[in-house]
Design a protein around this motif. Sequence first.
Motif, PDB file in Angstrom:
ATOM      1  N   ARG A  90       0.844  -1.207   0.000  1.00  0.00           N
ATOM      2  CA  ARG A  90       0.000   0.000   0.000  1.00  0.00           C
ATOM      3  C   ARG A  90       0.875   1.251   0.000  1.00  0.00           C
ATOM      4  O   ARG A  90       0.629   2.198  -0.748  1.00  0.00           O
ATOM      5  CB  ARG A  90      -0.917  -0.043   1.221  1.00  0.00           C
ATOM      6  CG  ARG A  90      -2.051   0.921   1.192  1.00  0.00           C
ATOM      7  CD  ARG A  90      -3.078   0.717   2.312  1.00  0.00           C
ATOM      8  NE  ARG A  90      -2.485   0.568   3.639  1.00  0.00           N
ATOM      9  CZ  ARG A  90      -2.499  -0.555   4.343  1.00  0.00           C
ATOM     10  NH1 ARG A  90      -3.068  -1.644   3.870  1.00  0.00           N
ATOM     11  NH2 ARG A  90      -1.936  -0.602   5.541  1.00  0.00           N
ATOM     12  N   ARG A  93       2.459   1.790  -3.289  1.00  0.00           N
ATOM     13  CA  ARG A  93       1.418   1.892  -4.326  1.00  0.00           C
ATOM     14  C   ARG A  93       1.594   0.813  -5.394  1.00  0.00           C
ATOM     15  O   ARG A  93       1.603   1.078  -6.591  1.00  0.00           O
ATOM     16  CB  ARG A  93       1.383   3.294  -4.930  1.00  0.00           C
ATOM     17  CG  ARG A  93       1.041   4.358  -3.906  1.00  0.00           C
ATOM     18  CD  ARG A  93       0.767   5.700  -4.512  1.00  0.00           C
ATOM     19  NE  ARG A  93       1.863   6.310  -5.206  1.00  0.00           N
ATOM     20  CZ  ARG A  93       2.663   7.241  -4.702  1.00  0.00           C
ATOM     21  NH1 ARG A  93       2.493   7.652  -3.489  1.00  0.00           N
ATOM     22  NH2 ARG A  93       3.625   7.762  -5.420  1.00  0.00           N
ATOM     23  N   GLU A  95       0.070  -2.511  -7.108  1.00  0.00           N
ATOM     24  CA  GLU A  95      -1.150  -3.273  -7.352  1.00  0.00           C
ATOM     25  C   GLU A  95      -0.766  -4.748  -7.395  1.00  0.00           C
ATOM     26  O   GLU A  95      -0.050  -5.180  -8.299  1.00  0.00           O
ATOM     27  CB  GLU A  95      -1.787  -2.855  -8.678  1.00  0.00           C
ATOM     28  CG  GLU A  95      -2.310  -1.432  -8.682  1.00  0.00           C
ATOM     29  CD  GLU A  95      -3.520  -1.257  -7.783  1.00  0.00           C
ATOM     30  OE1 GLU A  95      -4.318  -2.208  -7.644  1.00  0.00           O
ATOM     31  OE2 GLU A  95      -3.645  -0.157  -7.212  1.00  0.00           O
TER      32      GLU A  95
END
Length: 159
Positions: A90, A93, A95
């Motif tokens: 997280r 960032r 995915e």
Amino acid sequence: MARVLPPARPRKLAKVPFVELAEGRLQGVVSSGSDIGRVYVSSVAAGTYEFACSTNNNRPCGGARGAFCNHILALLTESALQYGAERVARYLRVELPDGEPSATAIAAAMSETRPAQGESAAAASVFSRFLRHLAYLEHAPSTAPLPEMQWFPPARVAG
């Protein structure tokens, strides 16, 4: 008052004695596998995954040539132990595909974007913070307050 989170899992400090999520980067200090007197300052930027790795003497890492070196992979592994893989992903960032988050999955997802090797401009400040943390090991055990540690929340005493 700042909230202090316990590590997700205990980790061994010999290989990666210092790891932090700060200044928009995962950054830390990683011990050399070949020279006991050498450490590497490694970092990965959140979002862009630009990475840097150099020795404590600002010499570039020989393994970081267009891809993550073993020092950065060790930093990712230890950060997942310290903060939890989900929090690291997280923060950076990243995915992740469906499934259990792990340091390996984070590294694979970032590598797919072909991150660029950047400058190690932050190395000096990261290494300086690491040395400041080491200095606390030299203090004799005491209950007297340390002024520079006043931002830590007070310890809870069972009573």
